[in-house]
Motif scaffolding. Structure first.
Motif, PDB file in Angstrom:
ATOM      1  N   ALA A  10       0.586  -1.252  -0.075  1.00 57.11           N
ATOM      2  CA  ALA A  10       0.204  -0.058  -0.208  1.00 57.11           C
ATOM      3  C   ALA A  10       0.876   1.339  -0.022  1.00 57.11           C
ATOM      4  O   ALA A  10       0.621   2.213  -0.776  1.00 57.11           O
ATOM      5  N   LEU A  11       2.030   1.143   0.831  1.00 55.38           N
ATOM      6  CA  LEU A  11       2.738   2.412   0.918  1.00 55.38           C
ATOM      7  C   LEU A  11       3.639   2.537  -0.441  1.00 55.38           C
ATOM      8  O   LEU A  11       3.557   3.792  -0.888  1.00 55.38           O
ATOM      9  N   GLU A  12       3.987   1.431  -1.033  1.00 54.93           N
ATOM     10  CA  GLU A  12       4.500   1.577  -2.319  1.00 54.93           C
ATOM     11  C   GLU A  12       3.731   2.317  -3.605  1.00 54.93           C
ATOM     12  O   GLU A  12       3.945   3.114  -4.471  1.00 54.93           O
ATOM     13  N   SER A  13       2.332   1.781  -3.434  1.00 50.41           N
ATOM     14  CA  SER A  13       1.450   2.101  -4.494  1.00 50.41           C
ATOM     15  C   SER A  13       0.816   3.516  -4.263  1.00 50.41           C
ATOM     16  O   SER A  13       0.949   4.271  -5.146  1.00 50.41           O
ATOM     17  N   VAL A  14       0.853   3.982  -3.021  1.00 48.42           N
ATOM     18  CA  VAL A  14       0.000   5.315  -2.887  1.00 48.42           C
ATOM     19  C   VAL A  14       1.408   6.238  -2.870  1.00 48.42           C
ATOM     20  O   VAL A  14       0.992   7.362  -3.380  1.00 48.42           O
ATOM     21  N   LEU A  15       2.528   6.074  -2.495  1.00 54.31           N
ATOM     22  CA  LEU A  15       3.565   7.269  -2.294  1.00 54.31           C
ATOM     23  C   LEU A  15       4.275   7.156  -3.572  1.00 54.31           C
ATOM     24  O   LEU A  15       5.014   8.023  -3.652  1.00 54.31           O
ATOM     25  N   GLY A  16       4.325   6.110  -4.280  1.00 57.02           N
ATOM     26  CA  GLY A  16       5.344   5.980  -5.424  1.00 57.02           C
ATOM     27  C   GLY A  16       6.905   6.529  -5.341  1.00 57.02           C
ATOM     28  O   GLY A  16       7.671   6.098  -4.393  1.00 57.02           O
ATOM     29  N   ASP A  17       7.335   7.435  -5.917  1.00 58.02           N
ATOM     30  CA  ASP A  17       8.709   7.929  -5.933  1.00 58.02           C
ATOM     31  C   ASP A  17       9.016   8.799  -5.020  1.00 58.02           C
ATOM     32  O   ASP A  17      10.312   8.974  -4.571  1.00 58.02           O
ATOM     33  N   ALA A  18       8.107   8.911  -3.740  1.00 58.43           N
ATOM     34  CA  ALA A  18       8.479   9.762  -2.563  1.00 58.43           C
ATOM     35  C   ALA A  18       9.438   8.754  -1.669  1.00 58.43           C
ATOM     36  O   ALA A  18      10.004   9.219  -0.791  1.00 58.43           O
ATOM     37  N   VAL A  19       8.841   7.502  -1.960  1.00 63.03           N
ATOM     38  CA  VAL A  19       9.791   6.454  -0.981  1.00 63.03           C
ATOM     39  C   VAL A  19      11.118   6.379  -1.079  1.00 63.03           C
ATOM     40  O   VAL A  19      11.480   6.085  -2.231  1.00 63.03           O
ATOM     41  N   VAL A  20      11.890   6.914  -0.520  1.00 57.97           N
ATOM     42  CA  VAL A  20      13.451   6.598  -0.443  1.00 57.97           C
ATOM     43  C   VAL A  20      13.639   5.170  -0.023  1.00 57.97           C
ATOM     44  O   VAL A  20      14.417   4.397  -0.652  1.00 57.97           O
ATOM     45  N   GLU A  21      13.131   4.559   1.057  1.00 60.91           N
ATOM     46  CA  GLU A  21      13.408   3.175   1.429  1.00 60.91           C
ATOM     47  C   GLU A  21      12.244   2.743   2.455  1.00 60.91           C
ATOM     48  O   GLU A  21      11.859   3.506   3.123  1.00 60.91           O
ATOM     49  N   ILE A  22      12.205   1.569   1.957  1.00 65.60           N
ATOM     50  CA  ILE A  22      11.133   0.815   3.101  1.00 65.60           C
ATOM     51  C   ILE A  22      12.122  -0.323   3.718  1.00 65.60           C
ATOM     52  O   ILE A  22      12.105  -1.344   2.974  1.00 65.60           O
ATOM     53  N   VAL A  33      11.645   8.955   3.923  1.00 62.89           N
ATOM     54  CA  VAL A  33      11.286   9.940   2.798  1.00 62.89           C
ATOM     55  C   VAL A  33      12.040  10.994   2.647  1.00 62.89           C
ATOM     56  O   VAL A  33      12.689  11.561   3.624  1.00 62.89           O
ATOM     57  N   GLY A  34      12.263  11.714   1.513  1.00 64.59           N
ATOM     58  CA  GLY A  34      13.051  13.035   1.427  1.00 64.59           C
ATOM     59  C   GLY A  34      12.504  13.996   2.060  1.00 64.59           C
ATOM     60  O   GLY A  34      11.336  14.165   2.067  1.00 64.59           O
ATOM     61  N   HIS A  35      13.128  15.184   2.505  1.00 68.66           N
ATOM     62  CA  HIS A  35      12.918  16.242   3.254  1.00 68.66           C
ATOM     63  C   HIS A  35      11.850  17.165   2.327  1.00 68.66           C
ATOM     64  O   HIS A  35      10.760  17.610   3.019  1.00 68.66           O
ATOM     65  N   GLN A  36      11.996  17.142   1.164  1.00 71.66           N
ATOM     66  CA  GLN A  36      11.311  17.716   0.262  1.00 71.66           C
ATOM     67  C   GLN A  36      10.001  17.185   0.044  1.00 71.66           C
ATOM     68  O   GLN A  36       8.883  18.043  -0.200  1.00 71.66           O
ATOM     69  N   ASP A  37       9.649  15.969   0.299  1.00 70.02           N
ATOM     70  CA  ASP A  37       8.125  15.179   0.132  1.00 70.02           C
ATOM     71  C   ASP A  37       7.703  14.911   1.628  1.00 70.02           C
ATOM     72  O   ASP A  37       6.595  14.495   1.580  1.00 70.02           O
ATOM     73  N   TYR A  38       8.081  15.313   2.518  1.00 70.81           N
ATOM     74  CA  TYR A  38       8.047  14.956   4.055  1.00 70.81           C
ATOM     75  C   TYR A  38       6.500  15.300   4.367  1.00 70.81           C
ATOM     76  O   TYR A  38       5.636  14.702   4.928  1.00 70.81           O
ATOM     77  N   ILE A  39       6.144  16.580   4.091  1.00 73.31           N
ATOM     78  CA  ILE A  39       4.663  17.127   4.217  1.00 73.31           C
ATOM     79  C   ILE A  39       3.662  16.388   3.470  1.00 73.31           C
ATOM     80  O   ILE A  39       2.669  15.667   4.079  1.00 73.31           O
ATOM     81  N   LYS A  40       3.992  16.169   2.179  1.00 70.74           N
ATOM     82  CA  LYS A  40       3.249  15.538   1.257  1.00 70.74           C
ATOM     83  C   LYS A  40       2.768  14.286   1.600  1.00 70.74           C
ATOM     84  O   LYS A  40       1.720  13.822   1.496  1.00 70.74           O
ATOM     85  N   ASP A  47      -4.391  10.731   5.265  1.00 73.87           N
ATOM     86  CA  ASP A  47      -5.652  11.008   4.799  1.00 73.87           C
ATOM     87  C   ASP A  47      -6.070  10.016   3.636  1.00 73.87           C
ATOM     88  O   ASP A  47      -7.243   9.694   3.347  1.00 73.87           O
ATOM     89  N   HIS A  48      -5.010   9.150   3.065  1.00 71.93           N
ATOM     90  CA  HIS A  48      -5.652   8.289   2.073  1.00 71.93           C
ATOM     91  C   HIS A  48      -6.075   7.103   2.740  1.00 71.93           C
ATOM     92  O   HIS A  48      -5.872   6.355   3.628  1.00 71.93           O
ATOM     93  N   SER A  49      -7.225   6.654   2.086  1.00 73.18           N
ATOM     94  CA  SER A  49      -8.061   5.685   2.411  1.00 73.18           C
ATOM     95  C   SER A  49      -7.447   4.228   2.456  1.00 73.18           C
ATOM     96  O   SER A  49      -7.682   3.129   3.377  1.00 73.18           O
ATOM     97  N   ALA A  50      -6.306   4.022   1.835  1.00 73.23           N
ATOM     98  CA  ALA A  50      -5.773   2.769   1.862  1.00 73.23           C
ATOM     99  C   ALA A  50      -4.504   3.010   3.059  1.00 73.23           C
ATOM    100  O   ALA A  50      -4.180   1.686   3.345  1.00 73.23           O
ATOM    101  N   LEU A  51      -4.613   4.043   3.672  1.00 72.95           N
ATOM    102  CA  LEU A  51      -3.384   3.912   4.655  1.00 72.95           C
ATOM    103  C   LEU A  51      -3.914   4.465   6.060  1.00 72.95           C
ATOM    104  O   LEU A  51      -3.690   3.523   7.322  1.00 72.95           O
TER     105      LEU A  51
END
Length: 197
Positions: A10-22, A33-40, A47-51
């Motif tokens: 679910a994390l990989e699907s919803v967050l996509g390229d924002a994931v640095v490592e799981i 995640v990267g600092h530039q994507d942290y708030i997003k 908020d996402h229904s899958a998370l």
């Protein structure tokens, strides 16, 4: 498929390229995640229904300067949050590194989880990490005149200053630390019949 595998997918699907490592350690997932994507990412996690990570359980700083006695390649400071989804019954550790070691800072998540307020203040006080957008970022555990951030690994064990009451001035004064550092090795004394043997 295990619960952690479902969460990871679910994390990989919803967050996509924002994931640095799981990473899966100790039966818990750590999402970096990267600092530039942290708030997003934080907003999507909440908020996402899958998370549906409705609750922030904890937030703290980490100083990686002497991590496992070998140090760390890359940024020195990170902010680590522990999130809980009551709806989905799963937990997640969210990690973001501060891009600048000299002035460590990341965005504040207090607008997303109000519980972050005092945690971010404590992290600022102990590690010196600034949280952009925090409305009341000030010390919470140390005195306002305190110098430094005591959880940093380069902070001296005895501190920088001590305070004492000066009878002549009739007030509390600060002065350089006067404690001489020494190593104390405890002496162990065993009685003859110790432990009933």
């Amino acid at each position: 498929m295990s619960k952690l595998d479902t969460l990871k997918a679910a994390l990989e699907s919803v967050l996509g390229d924002a994931v640095v490592e799981i990473r899966n350690q100790f039966d818990e997932l750590t999402l970096t995640v990267g600092h530039q994507d942290y708030i997003k990412v934080a907003k999507l996690l909440r908020d996402h229904s899958a998370l549906r990570f409705e609750q922030l359980i904890d937030l703290s700083g980490v100083d990686y300067s002497a991590y496992k006695d070998i140090g760390q390649d890359g940024p020195r400071f990170a902010v680590v949050s522990h999130l809980l989804s009551v709806n989905k019954n799963w937990r997640l550790r969210l990690k973001v590194f501060c891009p600048d070691d000299e002035l460590p800072q990341v965005a504040s998540v207090t607008a997303l989880w109000s519980a972050a307020n005092w945690y971010e203040r404590e992290t600022f006080d102990m590690y010196g990490i600034l949280f952009n957008g925090h409305e009341d970022l000030r010390r919470i555990l140390t005195d306002y005149g305190f110098i430094g951030h005591p959880m940093r690994k380069d902070f001296p064990l005895s501190g920088h200053v001590e305070m004492r009451y000066d009878a002549e001035q009739k007030r509390v004064v600060y002065q350089p630390v006067t404690i001489e550092p020494r190593e104390i090795t405890p002496r162990v004394i065993r009685e003859e019949n110790y432990g009933g043997l």
